[in-house]
Enzyme design. Structure first.
Site: not given
Ligand code: ADP
Ligand code: ADP
Length: 222
Positions: A13, A88, A127, A160, A171
């Protein structure tokens, strides 16, 4: 253009939002980045937020709703925004809907980025993030130019704490319990598109451009 990106942790995302923010010229609002910034800045709520985040649990709805509603009503969001990580839960989606209905600025599209569990786990395990500017890398699929250093500012990259295997499990459980119901909420509400997030970054971006173009016309003109 008011856009929501939905999907499990690691689906990509943040990466997709980073690409779309440039071509749509609206801000990328990552709830995770906003919460981590509050922790870094030592806000009063910082220690409590950190506890939830490091354990992989969602922070309470009333708290995140306050933070995100105040963010989407800032002047830089007047022409739209890309929401990444919010809403979420159903109560969060309802609170956002109430706010946007009040100002007559409804969500234009919800994009659901779907990805399989193995893909998610390897994405999160590889990541790396910059603690200074939140830039996002992956050791295999999106490596920095110099190993371990942020391309933008040279800061040492970090994994992270919530990308540790036992926290990833929590998660993913939180995602299926609390976030997955949003697929039905938005899936029946109007403009909704599912993208195959298992594909590489260029392909995912291509899919997003295609659905946006099909729905709204030329993306570059939006
Ligand atoms: P999210 O915001 O949904 O948690 P991220 O954008 O942080 O996901 O992506 C998670 C990890 O995967 C990051 O290390 C990113 O560089 C990598 N990544 C994101 N999209 C892709 C993709 N389409 N193919 C391969 N690696 C990806
Ligand atoms: P990812 O997309 O990789 O799961 P985020 O960076 O979006 O991670 O979120 C990291 C953490 O921040 C979540 O596991 C949660 O603890 C908190 N968080 C983020 N967005 C929300 C939300 N909309 N509601 C509740 N907690 C959130």
């Amino acid at each position: 253009m008011r856009l929501i990106l939905l999907g499990p942790p690691g689906a990509g995302k943040g990466t997709l939002a980073g690409r779309l923010t440039d071509c749509l010229s609206v801000p990328h609002l990552s709830s995770g980045d906003i919460l981590r910034a509050q922790v870094r800045q030592g806000s009063d709520l910082g220690p409590a937020l950190q506890k939830y985040m490091e354990s992989g649990q969602l922070v309470p709805d009333d708290l995140i709703v306050k933070v995100m509603i105040s963010r989407v009503t800032q002047p830089d969001c007047a022409a739209g925004f890309i929401l990444d990580g919010f809403p979420r839960t159903l109560p969060q989606a309802q609170a956002l809907n109430d706010q946007l209905t009040e100002v007559q600025a409804p969500i234009d599209m919800v994009i659901y980025l779907d990805a399989g569990e193995q893909v998610i786990i390897s994405r999160l395990a590889g990541r790396r993030v910059c603690p200074l500017c939140d830039a996002n890398y992956h050791i295999e699929t999106m490596p920095p130019a110099t190993s371990g250093k942020c391309d933008r500012d040279g800061t040492d990259l970090q994994a992270r704490p919530d990308d540790a295997p036992q926290v990833i499990r929590t998660r993913l459980q939180e995602y299926s319990r609390l976030t997955e119901p949003l697929l039905e909420y938005y899936g029946t509400a109007g403009r909704f598109a599912r993208l195959d997030g298992n594909k590489d970054i260029e392909e995912v971006f291509g899919q997003a451009q295609e659905v946006l173009t099909k729905t709204f016309g030329c993306v570059d003109e939006l």
